[in-house]
Design a protein around this motif. Structure first.
Motif, PDB file in Angstrom:
ATOM      1  N   TYR A 163       0.826  -1.212   0.000  1.00 16.99           N
ATOM      2  CA  TYR A 163       0.000   0.000   0.000  1.00 16.99           C
ATOM      3  C   TYR A 163       0.859   1.261   0.000  1.00 16.99           C
ATOM      4  CZ  TYR A 163      -3.488  -3.468   0.939  1.00 16.99           C
ATOM      5  OH  TYR A 163      -4.290  -4.572   0.843  1.00 16.99           O
ATOM      6  N   ASP A 185     -13.444   8.692   1.237  1.00 21.23           N
ATOM      7  CA  ASP A 185     -14.040   7.558   1.935  1.00 21.23           C
ATOM      8  C   ASP A 185     -14.767   6.639   0.946  1.00 21.23           C
ATOM      9  OD1 ASP A 185     -14.689   6.049   4.267  1.00 21.23           O
ATOM     10  OD2 ASP A 185     -16.707   6.907   4.195  1.00 21.23           O
ATOM     11  N   GLY A 186     -14.446   5.365   1.017  1.00 23.09           N
ATOM     12  CA  GLY A 186     -15.038   4.380   0.127  1.00 23.09           C
ATOM     13  C   GLY A 186     -14.330   4.258  -1.213  1.00 23.09           C
ATOM     14  N   LYS A 187     -13.373   5.141  -1.463  1.00 23.62           N
ATOM     15  CA  LYS A 187     -12.626   5.121  -2.719  1.00 23.62           C
ATOM     16  C   LYS A 187     -11.156   4.752  -2.488  1.00 23.62           C
ATOM     17  CE  LYS A 187     -15.590   8.811  -4.437  1.00 23.62           C
ATOM     18  NZ  LYS A 187     -16.440   8.826  -3.267  1.00 23.62           N
ATOM     19  N   SER A 233      -9.849   1.163  -2.586  1.00 26.71           N
ATOM     20  CA  SER A 233     -10.886   0.198  -2.197  1.00 26.71           C
ATOM     21  C   SER A 233     -11.033  -0.887  -3.248  1.00 26.71           C
ATOM     22  CB  SER A 233     -12.225   0.924  -2.019  1.00 26.71           C
ATOM     23  OG  SER A 233     -12.134   1.830  -0.964  1.00 26.71           O
ATOM     24  N   ASP A 284       0.544   5.726   3.108  1.00 20.65           N
ATOM     25  CA  ASP A 284      -0.312   4.557   3.289  1.00 20.65           C
ATOM     26  C   ASP A 284      -1.524   4.815   2.404  1.00 20.65           C
ATOM     27  OD1 ASP A 284      -1.225   2.119   4.257  1.00 20.65           O
ATOM     28  OD2 ASP A 284      -2.298   3.062   5.919  1.00 20.65           O
ATOM     29  N   ARG A 297      -4.527   3.024   0.068  1.00 26.53           N
ATOM     30  CA  ARG A 297      -5.240   1.765  -0.110  1.00 26.53           C
ATOM     31  C   ARG A 297      -6.504   1.937  -0.947  1.00 26.53           C
ATOM     32  NH1 ARG A 297      -3.849  -1.908   4.576  1.00 26.53           N
ATOM     33  NH2 ARG A 297      -2.046  -0.890   5.506  1.00 26.53           N
ATOM     34  N   ALA A 345      -8.462   4.620   0.997  1.00 22.92           N
ATOM     35  CA  ALA A 345      -8.176   4.851   2.415  1.00 22.92           C
ATOM     36  C   ALA A 345      -6.748   5.383   2.533  1.00 22.92           C
ATOM     37  CB  ALA A 345      -8.319   3.565   3.216  1.00 22.92           C
ATOM     38  N   VAL A 346      -6.617   6.478   3.275  1.00 25.59           N
ATOM     39  CA  VAL A 346      -5.305   7.068   3.522  1.00 25.59           C
ATOM     40  C   VAL A 346      -5.201   7.426   4.993  1.00 25.59           C
ATOM     41  CG1 VAL A 346      -5.012   7.965   1.175  1.00 25.59           C
ATOM     42  CG2 VAL A 346      -6.091   9.399   2.906  1.00 25.59           C
ATOM     43  N   ASP A 347      -3.985   7.418   5.509  1.00 26.12           N
ATOM     44  CA  ASP A 347      -3.786   7.850   6.889  1.00 26.12           C
ATOM     45  C   ASP A 347      -3.698   9.375   6.938  1.00 26.12           C
ATOM     46  OD1 ASP A 347      -1.262   8.337   5.836  1.00 26.12           O
ATOM     47  OD2 ASP A 347      -0.190   7.121   7.296  1.00 26.12           O
ATOM     48  N   ARG A 395     -10.007  13.326   3.404  1.00 28.93           N
ATOM     49  CA  ARG A 395     -10.227  11.925   3.810  1.00 28.93           C
ATOM     50  C   ARG A 395     -11.707  11.567   3.718  1.00 28.93           C
ATOM     51  NH1 ARG A 395      -6.938  10.226   9.094  1.00 28.93           N
ATOM     52  NH2 ARG A 395      -7.456   8.143   8.365  1.00 28.93           N
ATOM     53  N   GLU A 396     -12.576  12.498   4.096  1.00 27.01           N
ATOM     54  CA  GLU A 396     -14.013  12.260   3.965  1.00 27.01           C
ATOM     55  C   GLU A 396     -14.406  12.094   2.503  1.00 27.01           C
ATOM     56  OE1 GLU A 396     -15.923  15.569   5.876  1.00 27.01           O
ATOM     57  OE2 GLU A 396     -15.310  14.918   7.889  1.00 27.01           O
TER      58      GLU A 396
END
Length: 161
Positions: A9, A137-139, A48, A44, A46, A141-143, A133-134
């Motif tokens: 990732y 979301d669902g597309k 989805s 990081d 990722r 994922a990041v820190d 980040r919002e």
């Protein structure tokens, strides 16, 4: 000792669409280059529904929307996302204003004045990262740190010099 990142990732390259950006001040160019370097070194990231990369990320603007194109290391498409930038517009504008104040301050202000402006700058930057980040979301994922660096690059796309 920090936990090692999962190599599946990570990002091996981050490219900003040259047609989407304008050359800007040395300060802005430095932040853009540093954000890209930091993303390649320590993101990081990722997407989805995908088992892992590493990934290459292209970022640009398409009809005033954010375009993220993700491929695997070999160039095979993983995902493409087009996101409205409306939720970020005011934050980006505020960030530009405070950055201009910050860059002026580091040349003439006292250390305590610079620190106060920098705290405000970091707060606006964190808000932009949270909203990003919002939006992802669902597309993807990041820190927190990855979102901050991506927000820096989104700002670079909007910088008019």
């Amino acid at each position: 000792m920090p936990e090692a990142r999962d190599p599946r990732y990570r990002l091996t390259a981050v490219v900003l669409d040259e047609a989407s950006i304008a050359r800007s001040t040395p300060d802005v160019e430095h932040e853009r280059i540093a954000a890209i370097w930091d993303l390649v070194e320590d993101a990081d990231f990722r997407p989805s529904g995908h088992a892992g990369g590493p990934y290459k990320l292209s970022i640009g603007l398409l009809d005033k929307k954010l375009m993220l194109e993700i491929t695997d290391a070999g160039g095979a498409p993983v995902a493409a996302h087009i996101l409205s930038l409306n939720p970020l517009r005011k934050i980006v504008k505020d960030y530009f204003l405070i950055c201009e104040s910050y860059y002026q301050a580091i040349r003439t202000a006292t250390p305590s004045q610079i620190e106060a402006i920098d705290m405000g700058r970091r707060g606006v930057h964190d808000e932009g990262s949270r909203v990003l980040r919002e939006r992802l979301d669902g597309k993807v994922a990041v820190d927190h740190d990855t979102a901050r660096r991506l927000f820096t690059l989104i700002c670079a796309l909007h910088w008019k010099g």
